[in-house]
Design a protein around this motif. Structure first.
Motif: not given
Length: 120
Positions: A15-19, A97-99
């Motif tokens: 998963q990628v989370v963008v801030f 953040y990239m898992d």
């Protein structure tokens, strides 16, 4: 000194989370960062992902780190990574953040980013 806390729920492998958010306009500098992974079965020192952060609406990019899980997420092994970045009021903190979990035993977890900031 104050701490800004940014949280992200990681619910699936890779998963990628963008801030993309504003920091408090009262902060004039960021002097450290700690990344903590919680709510996950611990594999000490296992690399879980990577984080990349830019300050001042992408004008500076001081953070690109690997993030690991520990049985005790905030402790002596999680000293703040030193930064010395001036902040411009009302600009954005951006990044991702990239898992990097690539196994069949993924468990959801919470990523917490602690930014140590100095007020004006």
């Amino acid at each position: 000194m104050s701490w800004a806390i940014i949280k992200a729920e990681i619910k699936r492998p890779l998963q990628v989370v963008v801030f993309d958010q504003k920091l408090s306009p009262h902060w004039v500098a960021c002097t450290g960062i700690i990344c903590s992974i919680t709510d996950k079965l611990p594999d000490d020192n296992k690399i879980n992902g990577e984080i990349s952060l830019s300050f001042n609406s992408k004008k500076i990019h001081p953070v690109h780190l690997e993030v690991t899980s520990y049985a005790n997420p905030i402790g002596n092994h999680n000293k703040a990574h030193a930064l010395d970045e001036s902040l411009i009021p009302n600009t954005l903190l951006t990044g991702y953040y990239m898992d990097k979990t690539q196994d069949d035993y993924f468990y959801p977890y919470l990523l917490q980013i602690y930014l140590k900031c100095r007020k004006s």
